[in-house]
Design a protein around this motif. Structure first.
Motif, PDB file in Angstrom:
ATOM      1  N   VAL A  50      -0.974  51.510 148.137  1.00 33.66           N
ATOM      2  CA  VAL A  50      -0.939  50.021 148.523  1.00 33.66           C
ATOM      3  C   VAL A  50      -2.323  49.915 149.406  1.00 33.66           C
ATOM      4  CG1 VAL A  50       0.433  49.497 150.768  1.00 33.66           C
ATOM      5  CG2 VAL A  50       2.068  49.969 148.715  1.00 33.66           C
ATOM      6  N   VAL A  51      -2.730  48.540 150.043  1.00 37.74           N
ATOM      7  CA  VAL A  51      -3.897  48.546 150.331  1.00 37.74           C
ATOM      8  C   VAL A  51      -3.914  48.299 151.792  1.00 37.74           C
ATOM      9  CG1 VAL A  51      -4.688  46.463 149.204  1.00 37.74           C
ATOM     10  CG2 VAL A  51      -5.897  47.420 150.742  1.00 37.74           C
ATOM     11  N   PHE A  52      -2.531  46.553 151.956  1.00 35.62           N
ATOM     12  CA  PHE A  52      -2.133  46.366 152.966  1.00 35.62           C
ATOM     13  C   PHE A  52      -0.338  47.074 153.439  1.00 35.62           C
ATOM     14  CE2 PHE A  52      -0.092  42.739 155.314  1.00 35.62           C
ATOM     15  CZ  PHE A  52      -0.629  42.722 155.744  1.00 35.62           C
ATOM     16  N   GLY A  53       0.252  46.605 153.442  1.00 36.66           N
ATOM     17  CA  GLY A  53       1.894  46.673 153.654  1.00 36.66           C
ATOM     18  C   GLY A  53       2.641  46.808 155.441  1.00 36.66           C
ATOM     19  N   GLN A  54       3.295  45.078 155.548  1.00 35.68           N
ATOM     20  CA  GLN A  54       4.072  45.490 156.677  1.00 35.68           C
ATOM     21  C   GLN A  54       5.337  45.403 156.134  1.00 35.68           C
ATOM     22  OE1 GLN A  54       1.994  42.220 159.107  1.00 35.68           O
ATOM     23  NE2 GLN A  54       3.158  40.850 157.427  1.00 35.68           N
ATOM     24  N   VAL A  55       5.796  45.266 157.830  1.00 37.66           N
ATOM     25  CA  VAL A  55       7.477  45.482 157.917  1.00 37.66           C
ATOM     26  C   VAL A  55       7.582  44.568 159.265  1.00 37.66           C
ATOM     27  CG1 VAL A  55       9.660  46.281 158.505  1.00 37.66           C
ATOM     28  CG2 VAL A  55       8.018  47.535 156.120  1.00 37.66           C
ATOM     29  N   VAL A  56       8.260  43.734 158.629  1.00 36.40           N
ATOM     30  CA  VAL A  56       8.683  42.719 160.261  1.00 36.40           C
ATOM     31  C   VAL A  56      10.134  42.406 160.210  1.00 36.40           C
ATOM     32  CG1 VAL A  56       8.153  40.751 161.196  1.00 36.40           C
ATOM     33  CG2 VAL A  56       6.067  42.249 159.832  1.00 36.40           C
ATOM     34  N   ALA A  57      10.813  43.427 161.210  1.00 35.66           N
ATOM     35  CA  ALA A  57      12.020  42.536 161.616  1.00 35.66           C
ATOM     36  C   ALA A  57      12.296  41.214 162.294  1.00 35.66           C
ATOM     37  CB  ALA A  57      12.574  44.014 161.605  1.00 35.66           C
ATOM     38  N   ASP A  58      13.473  40.466 162.085  1.00 36.87           N
ATOM     39  CA  ASP A  58      13.863  39.364 163.389  1.00 36.87           C
ATOM     40  C   ASP A  58      13.882  40.527 164.992  1.00 36.87           C
ATOM     41  OD1 ASP A  58      13.749  37.487 161.477  1.00 36.87           O
ATOM     42  OD2 ASP A  58      15.384  37.828 161.502  1.00 36.87           O
ATOM     43  N   ASN A  59      14.043  41.711 164.708  1.00 48.56           N
ATOM     44  CA  ASN A  59      14.388  42.123 166.037  1.00 48.56           C
ATOM     45  C   ASN A  59      13.849  42.254 166.941  1.00 48.56           C
ATOM     46  OD1 ASN A  59      13.591  44.376 164.419  1.00 48.56           O
ATOM     47  ND2 ASN A  59      15.920  45.489 164.388  1.00 48.56           N
ATOM     48  N   GLY A  60      11.881  42.540 166.203  1.00 46.10           N
ATOM     49  CA  GLY A  60      11.040  42.254 166.766  1.00 46.10           C
ATOM     50  C   GLY A  60      10.259  43.734 166.331  1.00 46.10           C
ATOM     51  N   PHE A  61      11.254  44.862 165.415  1.00 45.59           N
ATOM     52  CA  PHE A  61      10.110  46.037 165.814  1.00 45.59           C
ATOM     53  C   PHE A  61       9.180  45.365 164.279  1.00 45.59           C
ATOM     54  CE2 PHE A  61       9.411  48.931 161.642  1.00 45.59           C
ATOM     55  CZ  PHE A  61       9.288  50.432 162.445  1.00 45.59           C
ATOM     56  N   ARG A  62       8.052  46.011 164.062  1.00 39.68           N
ATOM     57  CA  ARG A  62       6.682  45.614 163.404  1.00 39.68           C
ATOM     58  C   ARG A  62       6.178  46.863 162.737  1.00 39.68           C
ATOM     59  NH1 ARG A  62       2.912  40.072 163.454  1.00 39.68           N
ATOM     60  NH2 ARG A  62       1.907  41.289 161.404  1.00 39.68           N
ATOM     61  N   VAL A  63       5.701  46.973 161.989  1.00 40.86           N
ATOM     62  CA  VAL A  63       4.396  48.665 161.591  1.00 40.86           C
ATOM     63  C   VAL A  63       3.451  47.528 160.790  1.00 40.86           C
ATOM     64  CG1 VAL A  63       6.255  50.078 159.851  1.00 40.86           C
ATOM     65  CG2 VAL A  63       5.040  51.031 161.739  1.00 40.86           C
ATOM     66  N   MET A  64       2.940  48.177 160.978  1.00 40.48           N
ATOM     67  CA  MET A  64       1.808  48.304 159.206  1.00 40.48           C
ATOM     68  C   MET A  64       1.116  49.481 158.691  1.00 40.48           C
ATOM     69  SD  MET A  64      -0.512  45.433 160.814  1.00 40.48           S
ATOM     70  CE  MET A  64      -1.231  45.323 159.095  1.00 40.48           C
ATOM     71  N   ALA A  65       1.458  50.167 157.346  1.00 45.37           N
ATOM     72  CA  ALA A  65       0.572  50.792 156.936  1.00 45.37           C
ATOM     73  C   ALA A  65      -0.561  50.722 155.268  1.00 45.37           C
ATOM     74  CB  ALA A  65       2.270  51.529 156.115  1.00 45.37           C
ATOM     75  N   TYR A  66      -0.512  51.480 154.934  1.00 45.81           N
ATOM     76  CA  TYR A  66      -1.828  51.099 153.681  1.00 45.81           C
ATOM     77  C   TYR A  66      -1.899  53.034 153.365  1.00 45.81           C
ATOM     78  CZ  TYR A  66      -6.143  53.098 154.797  1.00 45.81           C
ATOM     79  OH  TYR A  66      -7.790  53.836 154.867  1.00 45.81           O
ATOM     80  N   ASP A  67      -1.502  52.967 151.287  1.00 42.70           N
ATOM     81  CA  ASP A  67      -2.121  54.512 151.100  1.00 42.70           C
ATOM     82  C   ASP A  67      -4.091  54.925 151.767  1.00 42.70           C
ATOM     83  OD1 ASP A  67       0.083  55.536 150.479  1.00 42.70           O
ATOM     84  OD2 ASP A  67       0.010  53.753 149.126  1.00 42.70           O
ATOM     85  N   VAL A  68      -4.439  55.753 152.288  1.00 43.41           N
ATOM     86  CA  VAL A  68      -5.955  56.416 151.836  1.00 43.41           C
ATOM     87  C   VAL A  68      -5.741  56.374 150.627  1.00 43.41           C
ATOM     88  CG1 VAL A  68      -7.360  57.990 153.325  1.00 43.41           C
ATOM     89  CG2 VAL A  68      -6.059  57.258 154.580  1.00 43.41           C
ATOM     90  N   PRO A  69      -7.574  55.907 149.649  1.00 41.63           N
ATOM     91  CA  PRO A  69      -7.299  56.193 148.181  1.00 41.63           C
ATOM     92  C   PRO A  69      -8.221  57.346 148.204  1.00 41.63           C
ATOM     93  CG  PRO A  69      -8.737  54.749 149.785  1.00 41.63           C
ATOM     94  CD  PRO A  69      -8.626  54.814 150.737  1.00 41.63           C
ATOM     95  N   GLY A  70      -7.983  57.868 147.400  1.00 39.30           N
ATOM     96  CA  GLY A  70      -8.022  59.350 146.788  1.00 39.30           C
ATOM     97  C   GLY A  70      -6.883  60.276 146.280  1.00 39.30           C
ATOM     98  N   GLU A  71      -6.898  61.750 146.579  1.00 38.78           N
ATOM     99  CA  GLU A  71      -5.818  62.075 145.991  1.00 38.78           C
ATOM    100  C   GLU A  71      -4.190  62.093 146.616  1.00 38.78           C
ATOM    101  OE1 GLU A  71      -5.042  66.997 145.019  1.00 38.78           O
ATOM    102  OE2 GLU A  71      -6.774  66.068 145.677  1.00 38.78           O
ATOM    103  N   SER A  72      -3.510  61.787 146.106  1.00 36.77           N
ATOM    104  CA  SER A  72      -1.847  61.942 146.749  1.00 36.77           C
ATOM    105  C   SER A  72      -1.299  63.289 147.488  1.00 36.77           C
ATOM    106  CB  SER A  72      -1.037  61.396 145.801  1.00 36.77           C
ATOM    107  OG  SER A  72      -1.763  59.532 145.673  1.00 36.77           O
ATOM    108  N   ILE A  73      -1.346  63.621 148.531  1.00 36.78           N
ATOM    109  CA  ILE A  73      -1.100  64.742 149.406  1.00 36.78           C
ATOM    110  C   ILE A  73       0.217  64.780 150.221  1.00 36.78           C
ATOM    111  CG2 ILE A  73      -1.765  66.212 151.543  1.00 36.78           C
ATOM    112  CD1 ILE A  73      -4.748  65.301 151.345  1.00 36.78           C
ATOM    113  N   PRO A  74       1.464  65.705 149.595  1.00 32.72           N
ATOM    114  CA  PRO A  74       2.251  65.401 149.846  1.00 32.72           C
ATOM    115  C   PRO A  74       2.403  65.497 151.321  1.00 32.72           C
ATOM    116  CG  PRO A  74       1.982  67.641 148.584  1.00 32.72           C
ATOM    117  CD  PRO A  74       0.453  66.664 148.655  1.00 32.72           C
ATOM    118  N   VAL A  75       3.449  65.208 151.812  1.00 29.74           N
ATOM    119  CA  VAL A  75       3.576  64.541 153.658  1.00 29.74           C
ATOM    120  C   VAL A  75       3.298  66.054 154.162  1.00 29.74           C
ATOM    121  CG1 VAL A  75       5.327  64.334 155.385  1.00 29.74           C
ATOM    122  CG2 VAL A  75       4.915  62.679 153.357  1.00 29.74           C
TER     123      VAL A  75
END
Length: 155
Positions: A50-75
């Motif tokens: 993901v280079v651009f992602g977001q979640v928007v909800a009618d209740n006012g919640f909003r957050v954006m996110a993306y994946d930093v390029p490169g190796e996937s790192i387990p949480v």
């Protein structure tokens, strides 16, 4: 003129899964685009991230996110620790996400959904400063504070 600040979360291969989880928790709509959508050739390791992602909800919640390029790192490898000691919060994280609602019932629903696979730092319940408060680190390593604003109803 008005502006709003929106948290933009940086992941290492988990953005799609995290956005889908947050969409389900907050009953929102997820939008995302991959590096491939923006021209990265298919077959390269980051093309489906993901280079651009977001979640928007009618209740006012909003957050954006993306994946930093490169190796996937387990949480578990990249997650900071947050804990409670002697009535204080000890952390290495530069920020927490806060969700505040008007009723205990409303916020309890979000708490229960976010708690799936999470580490509870402080259980959700009455606090001296709020009708309800809780803190957890979700399965993606993001620490959340959920509370009910003082002065609002308990149901």
């Amino acid at each position: 003129m008005s502006i709003n600040a929106v948290a933009h979360l940086n992941f290492h291969g988990q953005a799609r899964e995290a956005l889908e989880f947050y969409r389900s928790v907050f009953d929102g709509k997820a939008t995302l685009a991959t590096y491939g959508d923006f021209g990265m050739p298919a077959g390269l390791p980051d093309a489906e991230k993901v280079v651009f992602g977001q979640v928007v909800a009618d209740n006012g919640f909003r957050v954006m996110a993306y994946d930093v390029p490169g190796e996937s790192i387990p949480v578990a490898q990249g997650a900071s620790t947050t804990r409670r000691e002697n009535g204080t919060t000890i952390t290495e994280q530069p920020f927490f996400l806060s969700v505040r609602g008007e009723t205990v019932d409303e916020v309890t629903e979000y708490w229960n959904r976010l708690a799936e696979g999470a580490t509870v730092i402080e259980a959700f319940g009455p606090a001296p400063w709020a009708p309800a408060f809780g803190m957890l680190t979700d399965r993606f390593g993001v620490t959340w504070i959920l509370d009910v604003a003082a002065g609002y109803s308990q149901s």
